[in-house]
Scaffold this active site. Structure first.
Site, PDB file in Angstrom:
ATOM      1  N   GLY A 192      14.434  52.778 -17.874  1.00 48.48           N
ATOM      2  CA  GLY A 192      14.047  53.776 -18.683  1.00 48.48           C
ATOM      3  C   GLY A 192      14.354  54.909 -18.674  1.00 48.48           C
ATOM      4  O   GLY A 192      15.558  55.179 -18.157  1.00 48.48           O
ATOM      5  N   GLU A 193      13.739  56.296 -19.334  1.00 44.03           N
ATOM      6  CA  GLU A 193      14.647  57.584 -19.452  1.00 44.03           C
ATOM      7  C   GLU A 193      15.901  57.590 -19.441  1.00 44.03           C
ATOM      8  O   GLU A 193      16.519  58.499 -19.515  1.00 44.03           O
ATOM      9  CB  GLU A 193      14.454  58.066 -18.174  1.00 44.03           C
ATOM     10  CG  GLU A 193      15.055  58.035 -16.524  1.00 44.03           C
ATOM     11  CD  GLU A 193      14.842  58.658 -15.141  1.00 44.03           C
ATOM     12  OE1 GLU A 193      15.640  59.284 -14.644  1.00 44.03           O
ATOM     13  OE2 GLU A 193      13.396  58.585 -14.619  1.00 44.03           O
ATOM     14  N   GLY A 194      15.694  57.005 -19.893  1.00 41.64           N
ATOM     15  CA  GLY A 194      18.084  56.960 -21.117  1.00 41.64           C
ATOM     16  C   GLY A 194      19.597  56.289 -20.095  1.00 41.64           C
ATOM     17  O   GLY A 194      20.157  56.663 -20.579  1.00 41.64           O
TER      18      GLY A 194
ATOM     19  N   GLU B  10      13.561  56.820 -23.088  1.00 39.05           N
ATOM     20  CA  GLU B  10      11.920  57.429 -23.498  1.00 39.05           C
ATOM     21  C   GLU B  10      11.577  57.841 -21.882  1.00 39.05           C
ATOM     22  O   GLU B  10      11.898  57.395 -20.842  1.00 39.05           O
ATOM     23  CB  GLU B  10      11.552  56.411 -24.380  1.00 39.05           C
ATOM     24  CG  GLU B  10      11.624  55.171 -23.941  1.00 39.05           C
ATOM     25  CD  GLU B  10      11.572  54.554 -22.690  1.00 39.05           C
ATOM     26  OE1 GLU B  10       9.958  54.951 -21.785  1.00 39.05           O
ATOM     27  OE2 GLU B  10      12.078  53.588 -22.030  1.00 39.05           O
TER      28      GLU B  10
ATOM     29  N   VAL C 154      18.809  60.279 -14.687  1.00 41.05           N
ATOM     30  CA  VAL C 154      19.832  59.940 -15.553  1.00 41.05           C
ATOM     31  C   VAL C 154      20.151  61.220 -15.907  1.00 41.05           C
ATOM     32  O   VAL C 154      21.255  61.763 -16.695  1.00 41.05           O
ATOM     33  CB  VAL C 154      18.166  60.259 -16.755  1.00 41.05           C
ATOM     34  CG1 VAL C 154      17.484  61.722 -16.906  1.00 41.05           C
ATOM     35  CG2 VAL C 154      18.978  60.245 -18.248  1.00 41.05           C
TER      36      VAL C 154
END
Lengths: 320, 320
Positions: free
Chosen positions: B285-287, B143, B85
């Site tokens: 994930g992790e945006g 998240e 990210v």
């Protein structure tokens, strides 16, 4: 292809702080870029968008919703910074080059014979090769040419068979009568140029146009110069398909940037075995989809080069 | 929503130098941005990526391929600039904020009762609201939380019914035994929290976790502050779905950035009626997917604001 660079990318990929495969196609892109740039990690600091513009004799048959004069008007719009591709290049921080192929002299109407002479076709291909200059790290290709979705349809029909209607769509937005004229023009083109069938470069010459020949040339030159290529929509991919029919590995250094709404694009993608990066319902041409995908490629390369490894970051690997 | 700004966008769209509809979803995005920013043309000079991190009691049941300690390790990785990210935010020129929700105190194991108390759940939502600050023009949400694809599965199961296995996938990459443990945990969770069914906020409280509650809070705050939202993958969309179940219009200011490989995401997208912008086989994930889509939104807004009109550019309109 530089398989050592590709292997180096694969090995680094496995160590980066993410579950294996979790970046999906971004991982594929990073490896593809390394393989075709011949360096690891790959870089995309200098992307270029090259848009080729040409005019088509077949446009006189009423196959487009716009008059042929729009080709030159849109080139002017590109030069003034007012088109979609200008804005997309700004967001991608890409260098935009527009190449006009003698807009005052359209190709011949392919419903009556070949669109181009052999020499003209070769010159257009050579012209396209100029888009590849030292230092370009990614080449996004596009076209502008009123009538060229009809040319692309005839080209695909000659290359891959099927029926004229399979390859013919609304283009810039023709009505039902325009569609009927397009299908008729494609059928007439195939009938007028029977030698184009199963001969890829002859098909390119017969159905043209100059901007499509230039795209084929640019793809060849990019391969020699180790520049990975992003192909735009239907007309651009049709030009590329000429090379695919000549050699099934000829487009391995190319990705298709987006899936066009033009229905022939789907058939064409299946024929050349490419899955596009984006599917956003676009059908503009002028390199817009290819320009939009540049930031996807940049993102893939940035993740690959910039992420920490599990060891560097002190992140636990798999296994509770 | 500011319908005047949306109408102004629609009117300008029709005059831009392209065939009507030719930019596909980029046109939809430009109008959506104007409507929810309440200004025309919309701007994306200040995008933010907010990643919320929380720990889950259910992780102790062996539902992830990674130990729970990885949540905090990855937060450290975000802070050091080593995660995917981070690189994606750099390419998107986005401001990255990481919000830790008391990582030393996981939620309770939802297979034995509610993951959170009411007050804790409300506090987490309020904490999430802080991600929305004056000047942010687009908010991409993500998240980090080992075990949270199991929490998301239980949450979706409670919200939308079906069977536990419909909502349960490989997450970070569990093996078959891990999958069986995940499905069993989701089933046990539903059995232990029967009151969660058909009560969206109770479902959020029961299955958690803190980072999912924070995402729900951020989405609410963004609506009030006229900030359009990009949702990331499965866990993030599951948190958003709580609001959808409470009010079917509650996510109109949100787009789903990408389609996750996690199979529950497809079911969830169908349930909330959203078509993602990207489909690149990601599941990190992790945006990451939301960050990647920022440049798509920027491109849409740049085209809309920057393109010339037919009149300005002297380009002929339709009609041969």
């Amino acid at each position: 292809p530089d398989l050592d660079a590709g292997t180096a990318a694969l090995q680094r990929e496995r160590q980066l702080t993410k579950p294996a495969g979790a970046l999906g196609r971004l991982e594929e892109i990073a490896q593809w870029m390394a393989t075709w740039q011949g360096q690891h990690p790959a870089e995309v600091r200098r992307p270029r968008v090259a848009v080729f513009a040409g005019n088509h004799g077949v446009a006189a048959r009423g196959v487009s919703a716009y008059p042929a004069a729009v080709t030159a008007q849109m080139v002017q719009n590109f030069q003034n910074g007012g088109a979609a591709v200008n804005q997309l290049c700004e967001v991608a921080d890409a260098d935009l080059r527009v190449y006009e192929l003698d807009l005052d002299t359209p190709t011949a109407d392919f419903t009556e014979g070949p669109a181009m002479g052999e020499e003209d076709c070769c010159q257009a291909m050579a012209y396209g090769m100029m888009a590849v200059e030292t230092g370009v790290q990614l080449l996004a290709l596009g076209e502008m040419g009123i009538g060229n979705s009809t040319a692309a349809a005839a080209l695909c029909h000659a290359l891959f068979g099927g029926e004229a209607k399979d390859w013919t769509g609304r283009g810039t937005g023709v009505d039902d009568e325009g569609m009927a004229r397009k299908v008729a023009a494609v059928e007439a083109g195939l009938a007028a140029n029977p030698q184009a069938k199963d001969d890829p470069f002859e098909a390119l010459r017969c159905f043209g146009g100059y901007e499509l020949a230039a795209i084929a040339g640019a793809i060849l030159a990019a391969r020699m110069a180790r520049v990975p290529v992003l192909l735009d929509g239907y007309a651009c991919t049709a030009a590329a398909a000429v090379l695919f029919k000549a050699d099934r590995r000829a487009l391995d250094h190319c990705m298709v940037a987006h899936r066009s709404v033009e229905p022939g694009h789907d058939h064409l993608l299946a024929a050349i075995g490419k899955e596009p990066l984006l599917d956003l319902g676009m059908r503009l041409g002028e390199g817009s989809g290819a320009a939009l995908a540049i930031n996807i490629v940049k993102s893939a390369c940035a993740c690959h080069a910039g992420m920490a490894t599990f060891a560097d970051a002190g992140v636990s690997t798999r296994g509770v």
